[in-house]
Design an enzyme around this catalytic site. Sequence first.
Site, mmCIF file in Angstrom:
data_model
loop_
_atom_site.group_PDB
_atom_site.id
_atom_site.type_symbol
_atom_site.label_atom_id
_atom_site.label_comp_id
_atom_site.label_asym_id
_atom_site.label_seq_id
_atom_site.Cartn_x
_atom_site.Cartn_y
_atom_site.Cartn_z
ATOM 1 N N SER A 163 0.868 -1.189 0.000
ATOM 2 C CA SER A 163 0.000 0.000 0.000
ATOM 3 C C SER A 163 0.898 1.230 0.000
ATOM 4 O O SER A 163 1.128 1.838 -1.033
ATOM 5 C CB SER A 163 -0.959 -0.017 1.185
ATOM 6 O OG SER A 163 -1.959 -0.998 0.975
ATOM 7 N N GLY A 173 4.148 1.037 1.166
ATOM 8 C CA GLY A 173 5.517 0.554 0.999
ATOM 9 C C GLY A 173 6.452 0.874 2.154
ATOM 10 O O GLY A 173 7.662 0.853 1.999
ATOM 11 N N VAL A 207 -2.442 3.541 4.241
ATOM 12 C CA VAL A 207 -3.565 3.089 5.070
ATOM 13 C C VAL A 207 -3.571 1.553 5.194
ATOM 14 O O VAL A 207 -3.807 0.996 6.264
ATOM 15 C CB VAL A 207 -4.888 3.623 4.449
ATOM 16 C CG1 VAL A 207 -6.089 2.818 4.886
ATOM 17 C CG2 VAL A 207 -5.055 5.103 4.798
ATOM 18 N N HIS A 261 -0.839 0.188 7.625
ATOM 19 C CA HIS A 261 -0.952 0.855 8.926
ATOM 20 C C HIS A 261 -2.178 0.369 9.701
ATOM 21 O O HIS A 261 -2.060 -0.047 10.859
ATOM 22 C CB HIS A 261 -1.027 2.356 8.676
ATOM 23 C CG HIS A 261 -0.969 3.212 9.903
ATOM 24 N ND1 HIS A 261 0.162 3.354 10.670
ATOM 25 C CD2 HIS A 261 -1.917 3.986 10.491
ATOM 26 C CE1 HIS A 261 -0.082 4.174 11.673
ATOM 27 N NE2 HIS A 261 -1.342 4.572 11.593
ATOM 28 N N ILE A 283 -6.798 -6.330 1.637
ATOM 29 C CA ILE A 283 -7.861 -5.436 2.087
ATOM 30 C C ILE A 283 -7.941 -4.286 1.089
ATOM 31 O O ILE A 283 -6.955 -3.598 0.842
ATOM 32 C CB ILE A 283 -7.616 -4.928 3.519
ATOM 33 C CG1 ILE A 283 -7.569 -6.130 4.467
ATOM 34 C CG2 ILE A 283 -8.744 -4.001 3.969
ATOM 35 C CD1 ILE A 283 -6.374 -6.219 5.298
ATOM 36 N N TYR A 316 6.129 -1.817 13.713
ATOM 37 C CA TYR A 316 7.570 -1.536 13.682
ATOM 38 C C TYR A 316 8.252 -2.886 13.426
ATOM 39 O O TYR A 316 9.027 -3.373 14.247
ATOM 40 C CB TYR A 316 8.043 -0.916 15.007
ATOM 41 C CG TYR A 316 7.413 0.422 15.346
ATOM 42 C CD1 TYR A 316 6.930 1.268 14.344
ATOM 43 C CD2 TYR A 316 7.312 0.870 16.664
ATOM 44 C CE1 TYR A 316 6.349 2.502 14.652
ATOM 45 C CE2 TYR A 316 6.741 2.098 16.974
ATOM 46 C CZ TYR A 316 6.258 2.908 15.963
ATOM 47 O OH TYR A 316 5.694 4.127 16.278
#
Length: 504
Positions: free
Chosen positions: A87, A89, A157, A160, A217, A449
């Site tokens: 998405s 990267g 998005v 994340h 997604i 992370y």
Amino acid sequence: CIDAIGTRNEFVSCMNNIIPFVNTSTYVFTSGMPMYSSLVSSQHNPRCSNLTESLRPVGIITPQNEDEIQAVVICSREHGLRVRVRSGGHDYEGLSYLCKTPFVIIDMRNLHSISIDIKQESAWVQSGATLGELYYSIAQASQTHGFPAGICPSVGVGGHFSGGGFGAMVRKYGLAADNVIDAYLVDAKGCFLDRESMGEDLFWAIRGGGGASFGVIVSWKIKLVRVPPKVTVFNVNKNMDQHAIGIIDRWQHVAHKMKNELFIRLLVQYVHGDQKTSVQALFNALFLGQLKDLIPLMNETFPQLGLKAEDCIEMSWIDSVLYFAGLKGAPELLLGNKTDPYVSYFKAKSDFVTKPIPQHVFVRIQEKFHEQKLVFMIMDPYGGRMSEISKSHIPFPHRRGNLYNIQYLVKWEVNGVRASNEHIHWLRELYKYMEPYVSKHPRSAYLNYRDLDIGTHRHANTSYLEAKVWGEKYFKGNFKKLTKVKSKVDPDNFFRNEQSIPFA
Ligand code: FDA
């Protein structure tokens, strides 16, 4: 050894068969085509492009709609290819575009539409949008709404939200994933599903369990949150002397207990001045309220920081987003290039802190920071809403009992294996040193992370026991449920990578 050209041709012809009326050359890029190289190299952390074990993708697909994603899943399965979904990267270990076996990349860049419904206080956002695009769109529609996600506007998005996602409103509203209320996903069979048709278990898993283990997604429905027309921000910098270490100590005791509207992030970093270099502690804050209310609150709870009215600025929420991102100018800046401002070689690791760390440890950290140049320790306070949400509400388990999250980050500018090894070694030593002072049994980590040091699959990505080592660091007691969901929704383990969820 596979016949790369044969596989590539078969894959493209499979795509043509499934979507016969669409010209695949507008969204399928294979080696030799002009767009291919730029798409391969459009990653965020160039350290990952040096990882020679990865193959080059058989194809990069930039779908315009869900039909094309469904076709990629079906054709990849048919031709024995793995899928990597990218998405924004920003994956810290490059897992959205690297693979050791033949694979294709689904690059979500064309799927970035955002539709805001202020009346319902909700929005649909496609995975290829950046956080900056989302924040900008919300602010265009309303000055009193926002969304609690990460601080860097170029983050995608897709990755994340599926890994949790926190930013300056985490204490008031929790994670981005806590505020997702529906989603569209293409599953391992190529079916297009919404919350109702995917079922509550899969919907639970993709909100913090990492999307890459479960499907692609396509878009997310989110609950917008209310923000005041004016918020207050401040940056207070202290040289890391004994006095500053006393302030850090106080911060550890109060930052997670303050009013939910107040978020004070602590950043320890090495700073190059004109005359001399020093290690500094930067207190970087967002208050969802006005200056007149902030000063008495700080005087009462955290007077050691010595905050003055002139350190503070009142602004709109969207301007505070720019402020936190270190950008100066109009909100349109949030729509900027997905990667450019943040590209650098880096390695990061994470921890959660459940008891204040003794002051002498910060003295030692300060000494260690002098050994390196581009090093950061970013500490984000929890508490507030994070302590109210149950540990099993979504896969992200780091709730009540955590004072703050630490991200350790080292960057470097010189390319090459030697430079990488030297910096990564330094970071690992710091991480080893911190072990007695952070969460234990297990020592926890934050999926977004991503850190391959804490463990990876060795064989066929199916060993529960192997994966438990890092799985419980990321997900604690929720790891078991994730493995059960995985067994049910992807029994062939089609969606897999070095740290994907194995079977129960
Ligand atoms: P990317 O595209 O690399 O995806 C990451 C992972 O998610 C990969 O495994 C990928 O396959 C998978 N994925 C992506 N899209 C998917 C989709 N549509 N369906 C299924 N799987 C998908 N975090 C945070 O919580 N708060 C913060 O403030 C920041 N700030 C920040 C700054 C900078 C400069 C960086 C590099 C990173 C952060 N992060 C962060 C971490 C960030 O949240 C994390 O790296 C995300 O996974 C990035 O998502 P992207 O979509 O950009 O990455």
